[in-house]
Design a protein around this motif. Structure first.
Motif, PDB file in Angstrom:
ATOM      1  N   VAL A 255       0.823  -1.212   0.000  1.00 26.47           N
ATOM      2  CA  VAL A 255       0.000   0.000   0.000  1.00 26.47           C
ATOM      3  C   VAL A 255       0.854   1.258   0.000  1.00 26.47           C
ATOM      4  N   LEU A 256       2.039   1.192   0.611  1.00 25.47           N
ATOM      5  CA  LEU A 256       2.897   2.370   0.641  1.00 25.47           C
ATOM      6  C   LEU A 256       3.577   2.637  -0.695  1.00 25.47           C
ATOM      7  N   GLN A 257       3.581   1.644  -1.594  1.00 26.80           N
ATOM      8  CA  GLN A 257       4.167   1.836  -2.916  1.00 26.80           C
ATOM      9  C   GLN A 257       3.117   2.149  -3.977  1.00 26.80           C
ATOM     10  N   GLU A 258       1.872   2.366  -3.553  1.00 25.35           N
ATOM     11  CA  GLU A 258       0.828   2.794  -4.480  1.00 25.35           C
ATOM     12  C   GLU A 258       1.066   4.250  -4.882  1.00 25.35           C
TER      13      GLU A 258
ATOM     14  N   GLY B 157      11.781   0.407   6.415  1.00 26.28           N
ATOM     15  CA  GLY B 157      12.632  -0.223   5.407  1.00 26.28           C
ATOM     16  C   GLY B 157      12.485   0.388   4.032  1.00 26.28           C
ATOM     17  N   LEU B 158      11.315   0.972   3.767  1.00 28.43           N
ATOM     18  CA  LEU B 158      11.085   1.658   2.491  1.00 28.43           C
ATOM     19  C   LEU B 158      11.558   3.106   2.522  1.00 28.43           C
ATOM     20  N   GLY B 159      12.130   3.515   3.652  1.00 31.67           N
ATOM     21  CA  GLY B 159      12.609   4.880   3.769  1.00 31.67           C
ATOM     22  C   GLY B 159      11.537   5.865   4.182  1.00 31.67           C
ATOM     23  N   ARG B 160      10.383   5.362   4.627  1.00 32.02           N
ATOM     24  CA  ARG B 160       9.305   6.251   5.084  1.00 32.02           C
ATOM     25  C   ARG B 160       9.549   6.648   6.527  1.00 32.02           C
ATOM     26  N   ASP B 161       9.239   7.894   6.828  1.00 27.83           N
ATOM     27  CA  ASP B 161       9.336   8.362   8.200  1.00 27.83           C
ATOM     28  C   ASP B 161       8.012   8.107   8.917  1.00 27.83           C
ATOM     29  N   VAL B 162       8.113   7.591  10.137  1.00 29.03           N
ATOM     30  CA  VAL B 162       6.937   7.367  10.977  1.00 29.03           C
ATOM     31  C   VAL B 162       7.113   8.226  12.232  1.00 29.03           C
ATOM     32  N   PRO B 163       6.256   9.222  12.434  1.00 29.57           N
ATOM     33  CA  PRO B 163       4.955   9.449  11.784  1.00 29.57           C
ATOM     34  C   PRO B 163       4.958  10.521  10.703  1.00 29.57           C
ATOM     35  N   GLY B 164       6.123  11.026  10.290  1.00 26.65           N
ATOM     36  CA  GLY B 164       6.156  12.115   9.322  1.00 26.65           C
ATOM     37  C   GLY B 164       5.467  11.794   8.018  1.00 26.65           C
ATOM     38  N   ASP B 165       5.736  10.599   7.447  1.00 26.78           N
ATOM     39  CA  ASP B 165       5.120  10.200   6.180  1.00 26.78           C
ATOM     40  C   ASP B 165       3.856   9.362   6.386  1.00 26.78           C
ATOM     41  N   VAL B 166       3.856   8.538   7.410  1.00 21.75           N
ATOM     42  CA  VAL B 166       2.710   7.670   7.647  1.00 21.75           C
ATOM     43  C   VAL B 166       2.546   7.436   9.148  1.00 21.75           C
TER      44      VAL B 166
ATOM     45  N   ILE C 214      -2.184   4.105   8.735  1.00 14.48           N
ATOM     46  CA  ILE C 214      -2.528   2.682   8.609  1.00 14.48           C
ATOM     47  C   ILE C 214      -2.952   2.156   9.976  1.00 14.48           C
ATOM     48  N   ILE C 215      -4.092   1.453  10.005  1.00 13.53           N
ATOM     49  CA  ILE C 215      -4.609   0.816  11.217  1.00 13.53           C
ATOM     50  C   ILE C 215      -4.401  -0.690  11.070  1.00 13.53           C
ATOM     51  N   TYR C 216      -3.791  -1.318  12.075  1.00 12.18           N
ATOM     52  CA  TYR C 216      -3.537  -2.759  12.038  1.00 12.18           C
ATOM     53  C   TYR C 216      -4.409  -3.465  13.075  1.00 12.18           C
ATOM     54  N   ASP C 217      -4.904  -4.654  12.726  1.00  8.96           N
ATOM     55  CA  ASP C 217      -5.831  -5.359  13.604  1.00  8.96           C
ATOM     56  C   ASP C 217      -5.162  -6.054  14.791  1.00  8.96           C
ATOM     57  N   ASN C 218      -3.837  -6.089  14.859  1.00  5.22           N
ATOM     58  CA  ASN C 218      -3.179  -6.557  16.079  1.00  5.22           C
ATOM     59  C   ASN C 218      -1.794  -5.913  16.195  1.00  5.22           C
ATOM     60  N   ASP C 219      -1.173  -6.104  17.354  1.00  4.45           N
ATOM     61  CA  ASP C 219       0.102  -5.469  17.655  1.00  4.45           C
ATOM     62  C   ASP C 219       1.250  -6.049  16.837  1.00  4.45           C
ATOM     63  N   VAL C 220       1.192  -7.354  16.550  1.00  4.85           N
ATOM     64  CA  VAL C 220       2.264  -8.001  15.796  1.00  4.85           C
ATOM     65  C   VAL C 220       2.335  -7.447  14.377  1.00  4.85           C
ATOM     66  N   MET C 221       1.186  -7.325  13.725  1.00  2.00           N
ATOM     67  CA  MET C 221       1.176  -6.766  12.369  1.00  2.00           C
ATOM     68  C   MET C 221       1.597  -5.304  12.381  1.00  2.00           C
TER      69      MET C 221
END
Length: 348
Positions: A236-239, A263-272, A246-253
């Motif tokens: 989804v981040l490469q769309e 790993g894709l070079g995105r900043d969290v929370p700056g980019d997502v 992004i909301i994940y249904d559990n802590d592991v995901m």
């Protein structure tokens, strides 16, 4: 029983009545018999109780999920802890079995009923099209559904209680908070699509997105594993127009998704921004710490076990609603425009 009766100076039948809580003996005699039994270290035999129709003194829990995903799911560990805490107070055992699918789970219920192995069951992971309530009705086996049944199966079952979690309201609250932070493109990395709570969360996401005028909100179903959590995140981040939250249904995901985004070079929370549906130590072992919905899984287990005991004691089936989970904001969420957290994060 003979030894207890002789030492207490009563007949064997009177000793049996006293120890099994039956009428026919005075309270003075009952207390004397119980004191003698305690001195002798007597405990009731589950096998003998089952053969005499008095019950197995055991509760069953079947989990129809892949064993590899259960092994890293902190929610179920805490849930079972809460269940066991209540059962131990009543000297009830917990019979746990993990199976491959819902058909195998139904087969376990039939076998347990035929063998008088359990007095009642705790039913996890309600399905959108769930055969278990009708089966338990047919068997006459009391049960408590951990999480509400789907709306299509909302009829009252005579010996089946439900402990309900407000997934719909919780999702609406998360979407509302992300919208207030300026997020307009939101992805939901969901769990198994056949689960009733997954369906409710996905429906709530769509309804709230429509209400807020969000045209780029989507749910993607997974098997709850870290592998699929990371894979969906990368996709989804490469769309062309990737989500900003992004909301994940559990802590592991959620933790795996954080790693994939970084790993894709995105900043969290700056980019997502990232939100976990479950809060646990995992959410505080990564950097940044994960924003999460906090609910007391141990208390969830306690309440479910208590409701089953109500049924075993002859009480009626009922619906119990748990408090709405709190959104604990941490370093993984921020404004979609600035990447800076508000000075006073919400805890609603």
């Amino acid at each position: 029983m003979k030894d207890i009766a002789q030492r207490a100076g009563v007949s064997e039948s009177a000793a049996s009545f006293a120890l099994n809580g039956r009428p026919g003996v005075s309270e003075v005699t009952r207390d004397r018999v119980r004191r003698v039994a305690e001195q002798l270290g007597w405990r009731p035999s589950a096998a003998a109780r089952a053969l005499s129709g008095e019950g197995a003194a055991t509760v069953g829990l079947v989990l129809a999920r892949p064993a590899e995903t259960l092994g890293v799911d902190s929610f179920f560990l805490q849930l079972v802890s809460g269940i066991q805490e209540v059962l131990a107070r009543r000297h009830l055992g917990l019979l746990l079995q993990v199976v491959e699918d819902i058909e195998a789970e139904c087969a376990v219920y039939r076998r347990w009923w035929a063998e008088h192995r359990v007095d009642g069951v705790l039913v996890a992971d309600p399905r959108t099209d769930d055969p278990r309530p009708v089966l338990l009705d047919e068997l006459g086996l009391p049960g408590v559904v951990i999480g509400a049944l789907s709306d299509s199966d909302s009829r009252t079952h005579r010996r089946l209680s439900q402990v309900r979690v407000e997934d719909t309201q919780a999702m609406a609250a998360v979407i509302g908070r992300l919208h207030a932070l300026g997020h307009r493109r939101i992805a939901h990395v969901a769990g198994l699509p056949t689960l009733a709570h997954t369906a409710r969360r996905m429906d709530s996401l769509r309804a709230e997105a429509e209400r807020q005028g969000l045209t780029a909100a989507q749910s993607v179903v997974t098997d709850y594993s870290d592998t699929e959590g990371a894979s969906v995140t990368r996709r989804v981040l490469q769309e062309p127009d990737p989500p900003t939250a992004i909301i994940y249904d559990n802590d592991v995901m959620a933790a795996a998704g954080l790693g994939a985004a970084l790993g894709l070079g995105r900043d969290v929370p700056g980019d997502v921004s990232i939100v976990s549906w479950e809060d646990s130590a995992v959410c505080r072992l990564v950097q940044p710490w994960l924003t999460a919905l906090s609910r007391d899984a141990v208390a969830f287990g306690r309440i479910a076990a208590e409701e089953l005991i109500v049924l075993l004691d002859g009480g009626g089936a009922r619906m119990v609603s748990l408090p709405l989970p709190r959104l604990i904001e941490r370093g993984s969420t921020a404004s979609a425009l600035s990447g800076i957290l508000p000075e006073e994060p919400s805890a609603n």
